[in-house]
Write a protein that holds these residues in place. Sequence first.
Motif, short mmCIF file in Angstrom:
data_model
loop_
_atom_site.label_atom_id
_atom_site.label_comp_id
_atom_site.label_asym_id
_atom_site.label_seq_id
_atom_site.Cartn_x
_atom_site.Cartn_y
_atom_site.Cartn_z
N ARG A 223 0.77 -1.14 -0.03
CA ARG A 223 0.08 -0.04 -0.08
C ARG A 223 0.92 1.31 -0.11
O ARG A 223 1.95 1.27 0.59
N LYS A 224 0.38 2.18 -0.74
CA LYS A 224 1.16 3.60 -0.74
C LYS A 224 0.52 4.59 0.40
O LYS A 224 -0.76 4.25 0.54
N GLY A 225 1.52 5.23 0.94
CA GLY A 225 0.84 6.31 1.81
C GLY A 225 0.48 7.61 1.23
O GLY A 225 0.68 7.67 -0.05
N ASP A 226 0.38 8.70 2.02
CA ASP A 226 -0.18 10.05 1.40
C ASP A 226 1.09 10.86 0.82
O ASP A 226 0.72 11.87 0.14
N HIS A 227 2.11 10.40 1.41
CA HIS A 227 3.25 11.47 1.05
C HIS A 227 4.67 10.22 1.01
O HIS A 227 5.50 10.38 1.86
N TYR A 228 4.74 9.92 -0.20
CA TYR A 228 5.95 9.17 -0.81
C TYR A 228 6.28 8.02 0.26
O TYR A 228 7.38 7.34 -0.01
N ASP A 229 5.38 7.64 1.40
CA ASP A 229 5.83 6.37 2.06
C ASP A 229 4.95 5.35 1.49
O ASP A 229 4.10 5.44 0.71
N TYR A 230 5.43 4.20 2.04
CA TYR A 230 4.76 2.91 1.62
C TYR A 230 4.64 1.85 2.37
O TYR A 230 5.67 1.80 3.36
N LEU A 231 4.04 0.87 2.64
CA LEU A 231 4.20 -0.41 3.17
C LEU A 231 4.76 -1.71 2.33
O LEU A 231 3.85 -1.75 1.08
#
Length: 239
Positions: A223-231
Amino acid sequence: MSTDVFGMAIRDYYFSGDREGEIRTYSSLGEEDAFPIAYLFREYNTMPVLEQKALDLCRGRVLDIGCGAGSHSLYLQGKGIEVVSLDVSPGAVEVCRAMGLTGVVEADFWSYEGKKFDTLLLLMNGIGISGRVGRLPEFFEKARALLKPSGQVLFDSSDIIYMFDKDEDGEYEFPSPETYYGEVEFEVAYRGARSEPFPWLYIDAVVMERAAADHGFAFELVRKGDHYDYLGKLTLLGY
């Protein structure tokens, strides 16, 4: 980290009731920041969505690497999941035990040896313990040693490319072309105590996928986050 900055802060928050304290961070990117110690004690419903998703995906026997104040371990233990809470900080370990975690171990990830796990959990950019892209082979080797064949590694990270400016040709301007831009030096401080500099890695999903494949792991962008982050999730190839 020779000075147990996180442990001092976590102990003060839990045992002394200091709810206003904060940990300051200093990085080689020229960034100075701070976050409240209370953030380390958050409950599931106040965690970022990526962390919630990672906890939902945990299965079997879990190793919570760099457990800190134990917020993730406490949630998993409350769900009846067997979890070993691992941290090198004596102060953090003391608080985790005081809060009722039953599988707390004070040890460094790189030297820790134990039974095989179904899930290795590295949240709050826990994958950063690798420090450098060049140390990822050692990370994969250690993960392989700790995982059951059908096990998984769950981690979150960020692509920090957004922190760099572009030149007139639209190319990013990195401090050193020879060094991966996600390799950062940090120091942390709390109430006059300050750590020695230590390396920390932020790794983008493309580089991680390539590194994983080179060392016998499959990478999945969960999953992608809201600001360039991801799982991300890593599994051994062939399982």
